[in-house]
Design a protein around this motif. Sequence first.
Motif: not given
Length: 713
Positions: A243-247, A224-229, A250-255
């Motif tokens: 593994q795991g689900g979609l953090p 769950d490292i995508w908040s700054k991208n 990542l789901r909240r990357l608006r672009k």
Amino acid sequence: MAMSLADLLLPLFLLVFLTRSRSQCPTNPSAIVNDTQVLLSLRDRLGIKVWNETANPRAWRGVEWSSDNQVEGLALSRFNLSGVFPATWAELPSLARLDLSQNGLSSLEVPCKNTQLNLLNLSSNSLQEFPGNLSSLESLESLDLSGNFLTVAGLPKFSLTLRSLNLSINNLTGSFSIGGNLGLEALELSHNGLSGSIPETFGEMTNLTRLDISYNRFRGDLPDIWSKNLELRYMRISKNSLQGGLPPSLRRLRKLSELRAAYNCLSGPLELEDGDFASIEVLNLGLNGFSGTIPATLGGLRNLKILDLRGNRFSGAIPGELSKLSHLQLLVLTGNRFSGAIPPELGNCSNIRGIRLDSNYLTGTIPGELSKLSHLQQLVLSSNDIGGELPSGLSNCTVLVVLWLGKNKFSGNLPESFGDLSRLLILELSSNDLVGSIPAMLQNMSALQFLILENNRFSGSIPDWLPRLTNLRAMDFSVNRFSGEMPESIGRLFANVQLYNKSKRHMMIQTGGLVYNGFAFPTFIDFSFNQLTGSIPAAIGDLYKLQVLDLRHNQLTGPIPESLGKARNLSKVWLAGNRLNGSIPSSVVDLSFLTIFDVSNNSLVGRIPDSPQLSPMDAALFAGNQLCGLPLTNTCSSTAMLPHKLRTEGQGGSEQDQTEVITLVSVAIFVAAFFNAFFWTYFAANHRAHSHAGNQISSSSTMLLPSFLPSSS
């Protein structure tokens, strides 16, 4: 080093040429002289023969000139270059683009001084190490090193100006660290052997717009490292062990417009909240372990064009909310556990081109609303429990290319209106409960390549209009109730098709963004397990492009036609379980590609032709006849009739003479058998301590029906 005459005269020639040339009107004649000298030096070092000093340098292939006569680009892809590319290129002061892709270069010399180069493409060469001094290219924005043999996982230092880095299709292994290259906008690392977890540094690349790390061995939970991208638009992480689900980050990357995460171990429910994936256009989560139902919130992804959830464990009903996806073009839900009926609301997806719901547990009928989909090109519903009659309204989908409805419970007749599907390539209706004859309207399917009607209850005769389907390459009418004789017109089939060749790549057909593969397939006719009568038409020999012929288990009579040997591309022939008589024609030896020739359980007699193709085959393929010779163990007597060398009145004598010969031969065989049995009985009685049974020969053969397999790509 002494200068050649060409080196002395070239500057004078160029000045005179450029002064008198009205077409070029150069503004900087000295620049073209200097750059041409550099190009000639490269030519001599690399052996570039297409650069001729007697021609205008501005016309040299691969050289891009600016308006003021300076070289600004070298496009030397596929120039057959090898060895080391010398640093001479840096003496071109305006060079901004250097494309050396698809050569055999082992290295590139990079000068220590700064250059104006902003694009360097070294893809598809033979580099085993990163070029040295890459950090000196302070203007470099795009670097492509894909398709080489790079083995070092740690990267050299790059300039912060670098925006695009492609290291895919190399031999990079181990964990990966990008260091401080935070200016990257595109990073491609696919098709390597990278392992470990996804580096946390990826989350620090705030300018990243494209990330492709697919086809590696990254494992562990998707971090769950995508908040700054905030600029990330394309993300491909397929073919790993994540593994795991979609953090949530990542789901909240608006672009983010494209997420491909297929072939991983992602699991759990697919959680989506309102506002997630606000700009997503491609969502591919296929071949993972997701379970539960599809959330109705998927219908809120208003920009979605491709939804691929194949090969998971989703269950429940397909939500009707998917009809809100007004831009949806491709829906793939293959290989899950969906149940219930196909939602009729899908008929509102007016832009959809492909629907794949195969290999689920769907029931009900095909909704009539699907007939409104004027752009639909691919409808695949096979391997479900869908029933009812085939809707004639599907003929309104006039651009259909693939109609795949096999392994369901459809009943009734084949609609005549299907003849209006003039663009159809595949009609696959196998393993249903369809009845009646084949409508003559189907001859209007001018593009049809595959007609698969296997395992139904079709009846009537084999249509004589089949050759009008000029693009047909495969037909499977097996396991039905067809009767009557095969038409002579069958000899006109396959006139326009290409032969299947294993050495060639699979043919790809792209239609409206949908790609169909698996078209590298042998031409075949399968009429097996029907009630056909009469003889095999001699016209079968006219099928030069026929590769597989299956006529087994009918009621065919007469001899195998001598003309069969003219069908030189035959590789598999099944004629078992008929009433064929006579001998195996000698022309069979001309079938040099033959691997299976099954004539078992007929009434054939005589010698099997001596052939390097027939002799190694399983003896069971010839059992149930009165044949002799290899691969059978019984040898032929001197009087055994040779294939198609029938005795004539002049050759064979009178009928009485022939009868006497047959009688003598029969008596001789009986006497020999009697003495043989007597000898072995006597031998066994006197040598019980060392008795051995004779060799018992048992053979079995598994016959493989020609199969037509769907592609899930």
